[in-house]
Write a protein that holds these residues in place. Structure first.
Motif, mmCIF file in Angstrom:
data_model
loop_
_atom_site.group_PDB
_atom_site.id
_atom_site.type_symbol
_atom_site.label_atom_id
_atom_site.label_comp_id
_atom_site.label_asym_id
_atom_site.label_seq_id
_atom_site.Cartn_x
_atom_site.Cartn_y
_atom_site.Cartn_z
ATOM 1 N N UNK A 243 0.842 -1.186 0.000
ATOM 2 C CA UNK A 243 0.000 0.000 0.000
ATOM 3 C C UNK A 243 0.887 1.249 0.000
ATOM 4 N N UNK A 244 0.598 2.151 -0.895
ATOM 5 C CA UNK A 244 1.413 3.345 -1.064
ATOM 6 C C UNK A 244 0.508 4.586 -1.032
ATOM 7 N N UNK A 245 1.117 5.737 -0.744
ATOM 8 C CA UNK A 245 0.408 7.008 -0.737
ATOM 9 C C UNK A 245 1.124 7.983 -1.669
ATOM 10 N N UNK A 246 0.388 8.526 -2.625
ATOM 11 C CA UNK A 246 0.921 9.548 -3.527
ATOM 12 C C UNK A 246 0.595 10.911 -2.926
ATOM 13 N N UNK A 247 1.609 11.734 -2.615
ATOM 14 C CA UNK A 247 1.355 13.018 -1.934
ATOM 15 C C UNK A 247 0.538 13.980 -2.808
ATOM 16 N N UNK A 248 -0.147 14.885 -2.141
ATOM 17 C CA UNK A 248 -0.879 15.936 -2.839
ATOM 18 C C UNK A 248 0.096 16.957 -3.433
ATOM 19 N N UNK A 249 -0.361 17.701 -4.421
ATOM 20 C CA UNK A 249 0.420 18.767 -5.057
ATOM 21 C C UNK A 249 -0.291 20.088 -4.774
ATOM 22 N N UNK A 250 0.427 21.023 -4.164
ATOM 23 C CA UNK A 250 -0.161 22.309 -3.798
ATOM 24 C C UNK A 250 0.585 23.448 -4.472
ATOM 25 N N UNK A 251 -0.144 24.502 -4.768
ATOM 26 C CA UNK A 251 0.421 25.732 -5.332
ATOM 27 C C UNK A 251 -0.141 26.897 -4.528
ATOM 28 N N UNK A 252 0.748 27.645 -3.892
ATOM 29 C CA UNK A 252 0.324 28.848 -3.180
ATOM 30 C C UNK A 252 0.398 30.042 -4.123
ATOM 31 N N UNK A 253 -0.636 30.867 -4.106
ATOM 32 C CA UNK A 253 -0.690 32.014 -4.997
ATOM 33 C C UNK A 253 -1.279 33.195 -4.246
ATOM 34 N N UNK A 254 -0.853 34.363 -4.667
ATOM 35 C CA UNK A 254 -1.286 35.606 -4.024
ATOM 36 C C UNK A 254 -2.327 36.283 -4.892
ATOM 37 N N UNK A 255 -3.485 36.590 -4.307
ATOM 38 C CA UNK A 255 -4.575 37.254 -5.001
ATOM 39 C C UNK A 255 -4.484 38.750 -4.719
ATOM 40 N N UNK A 256 -4.086 39.572 -5.709
ATOM 41 C CA UNK A 256 -3.927 41.010 -5.446
ATOM 42 C C UNK A 256 -5.254 41.720 -5.191
ATOM 43 N N UNK A 257 -6.370 41.146 -5.634
ATOM 44 C CA UNK A 257 -7.652 41.825 -5.430
ATOM 45 C C UNK A 257 -8.076 41.830 -3.968
ATOM 46 N N UNK A 258 -7.718 40.767 -3.234
ATOM 47 C CA UNK A 258 -8.077 40.697 -1.813
ATOM 48 C C UNK A 258 -6.862 40.848 -0.915
ATOM 49 N N UNK A 259 -5.643 40.828 -1.492
ATOM 50 C CA UNK A 259 -4.429 40.996 -0.705
ATOM 51 C C UNK A 259 -4.128 39.824 0.202
ATOM 52 N N UNK A 260 -4.494 38.599 -0.206
ATOM 53 C CA UNK A 260 -4.255 37.421 0.629
ATOM 54 C C UNK A 260 -3.616 36.308 -0.200
ATOM 55 N N UNK A 261 -2.904 35.428 0.518
ATOM 56 C CA UNK A 261 -2.304 34.254 -0.108
ATOM 57 C C UNK A 261 -3.313 33.103 -0.072
ATOM 58 N N UNK A 262 -3.547 32.505 -1.219
ATOM 59 C CA UNK A 262 -4.489 31.401 -1.349
ATOM 60 C C UNK A 262 -3.718 30.129 -1.683
ATOM 61 N N UNK A 263 -4.390 28.987 -1.555
ATOM 62 C CA UNK A 263 -3.765 27.694 -1.837
ATOM 63 C C UNK A 263 -4.679 26.879 -2.747
ATOM 64 N N UNK A 264 -4.104 26.373 -3.827
ATOM 65 C CA UNK A 264 -4.802 25.443 -4.712
ATOM 66 C C UNK A 264 -4.135 24.079 -4.580
ATOM 67 N N UNK A 265 -4.926 23.023 -4.579
ATOM 68 C CA UNK A 265 -4.368 21.691 -4.280
ATOM 69 C C UNK A 265 -4.980 20.632 -5.179
ATOM 70 N N UNK A 266 -4.103 19.728 -5.633
ATOM 71 C CA UNK A 266 -4.536 18.481 -6.272
ATOM 72 C C UNK A 266 -4.371 17.384 -5.227
ATOM 73 N N UNK A 267 -5.442 16.768 -4.739
ATOM 74 C CA UNK A 267 -5.343 15.847 -3.605
ATOM 75 C C UNK A 267 -4.491 14.628 -3.910
ATOM 76 N N UNK A 268 -3.920 14.073 -2.845
ATOM 77 C CA UNK A 268 -3.146 12.852 -2.991
ATOM 78 C C UNK A 268 -4.047 11.645 -3.226
ATOM 79 N N UNK A 269 -3.445 10.483 -3.397
ATOM 80 C CA UNK A 269 -4.191 9.256 -3.676
ATOM 81 C C UNK A 269 -3.535 8.082 -2.972
ATOM 82 N N UNK A 270 -4.365 7.120 -2.551
ATOM 83 C CA UNK A 270 -3.875 5.882 -1.964
ATOM 84 C C UNK A 270 -3.846 4.801 -3.030
ATOM 85 N N UNK A 271 -2.709 4.132 -3.109
ATOM 86 C CA UNK A 271 -2.494 3.122 -4.148
ATOM 87 C C UNK A 271 -2.351 1.763 -3.495
#
Length: 453
Positions: A243-271
């Motif tokens: 049994x294996x676990x593939x880690x999630x992939x995340x990208x942090x990005x800054x939204x200038x309209x709200x002045x905050x750092x957001x996070x987008x993620x592709x979830x991991x998977x269990x194999x």
């Protein structure tokens, strides 16, 4: 002459002289405007509108150059320039606008360099005057992203989304199988090349092979740029069961309209990887081994030679097919980028009667052949009627919005431009070398001697 009207005539003559001197005193000018509003952050894509104005109208469109800006990436979309008209101190000016896209990589102040923008215009109606203006020294103040490292650019965009897909069910693998994972990142308002590369990680005992990314643009139905798209593919190979676990992939990005750092993620998977099927064993007592037949060296040797010959034949056929396809693609590209094809578009623009289409075609042909400015080429090779017809077309195309119902007749240009091109080809074919091949040789000669410096 009636002496009573003499003062009136003298007044009209004086007024005409003053207007003529005022028109001659009007000079071209440029203006730069920051189209992106609000605070500018490091890594954010910024739009700068540059307008070039001339008195009367253009006879050769401005040549907006790409320039180097230390610490920033400068690009210019392929969108067509916008025609403008403006009245300054009572004088009518015609203008053209182009938009630069600048992405600063760090916080600080950036100033546009004073590069030249050449053009041709009608300082005196009917005559071409060569002019140039400097790019205005617009200053951009860039702020560091909150929480960023040393003010360096991260991912600054209006919105970032991540999607992923697997080529099979991760819970139904066997030892030795491979799992392909495709991750797509979409960033609104950000060029694809600015999207960071995702990190593909795996547990011990799993091999990961990352493929080359695919970059593209997201555009609306009208061709407007909306964002960049980056697609990455990785292949996971599982050699052992478990049994294996593939880690999630995340990208942090800054939204200038709200002045905050957001996070987008592709979830991991269990194999879940099952063991490979083993050979079944018999329950009855083993029978005596059969007598082995002698090894037929000649048959196996002939079979091996046949398989080898077939593989070589397939390899040669595939290589030949690839070479033929590449040659066909190169021939089509050469034809599409040739001078006759470019001039054929000019001829089609004349027949269509569309002034914008004709202008774009003749501008592309003149750039490709090096006949810049075009007015100089027309003065040398075109007759008087053709030059007059082209000047009338330029006047109606670039003049301010007056008499918009009047359109130039492009049909007289068709025959005149053909004659001018024929004369140009006759005079340049003997004394000018042929243009260099724009594409590299498909099959460079092996072992060629290097050229001397």
């Amino acid at each position: 002459m009636n002496l009573r009207i003499l003062p009136i005539l003298l007044g009209l003559f004086t007024l005409w002289l003053s207007l003529a001197n005022f028109a001659l005193a009007a000079e071209p000018f440029a203006r730069a405007t920051l189209a992106t509003k609000g605070t500018i952050y490091a890594g954010q894509q910024v739009e700068v509108d540059v307008d070039v104005f001339v008195p009367n109208y253009f006879l050769a469109a401005p040549q907006f150059p790409l320039f180097d800006l230390p610490g920033a990436v400068v690009a210019m979309p392929d969108d067509r320039g916008m025609n403008l008209s403006e009245t300054v101190d009572g004088a009518a000016f015609s203008g053209i606008r182009k938009t630069y896209v600048i992405t600063p990589q760090a916080a600080g102040d950036y100033v546009l360099p004073p590069v030249d923008i050449p053009f041709g215009y009608a300082a005196v109606p009917g005559e071409t005057t060569q002019g140039r203006v400097k790019l205005p020294a617009l200053r951009l103040t860039v702020t560091a992203v909150p929480g960023g490292a040393d003010g360096q650019a991260g991912v600054t965009a209006a919105k970032v989304t991540i999607t992923q897909a697997f080529d099979r069910n991760p819970a139904s693998l066997r030892a030795g199988d491979a799992l392909v994972r495709t991750v797509t990142v979409h960033a609104e308002g950000l060029a694809a090349m600015m999207i960071p590369e995702p990190t593909f990680e795996a547990a011990a005992g799993v091999q990961v092979y990352v493929h080359d990314p695919v970059l593209s643009e997201d555009r609306s139905d009208r061709g407007e740029f909306r964002g960049g798209v980056r697609k990455d593919t990785a292949t996971y190979v599982f050699a052992k069961a478990g049994n294996y676990a593939i880690p999630a992939i995340t990208v942090q990005w800054f939204d200038p309209t709200v002045g905050k750092t957001q996070t987008a993620e592709a979830p991991g998977a269990k194999v879940s990887v099952a063991a490979a099927p083993a050979n079944a064993t018999a329950l009855a007592p083993p029978s005596p081994p059969p007598e082995k037949a002698p090894f037929d060296w000649q048959w196996w040797g002939a079979a091996l030679l046949a398989v080898t010959a077939l593989a070589l034949l397939i390899r040669v056929a595939a290589d030949l097919a690839g070479r033929i396809q590449a040659w066909l693609d190169e021939a089509r590209m050469r034809r599409a980028q040739s001078e006759p094809t470019a001039f054929h578009r000019v001829d089609e623009g004349c027949r269509s009667g569309d002034a914008q289409r004709f202008e774009a075609a003749i501008d592309a042909w003149s750039r490709k052949t090096g006949n810049i400015p075009l007015a100089r080429w027309l003065d040398r090779f075109a007759d008087v009627e053709t030059r007059a017809a082209f000047a009338e077309h330029q006047r109606l195309l670039y003049r301010s919005a007056q008499n918009t119902a009047q359109k130039a007749n492009l049909l007289p240009l068709r025959t005149g431009l053909r004659r001018a091109r024929r004369l140009w080809l006759e005079q340049t074919s003997d004394d000018e070398p042929a243009p260099a091949n724009e594409l590299p040789d498909l099959n460079p000669a092996l072992g060629a001697e290097p050229r001397e410096a």
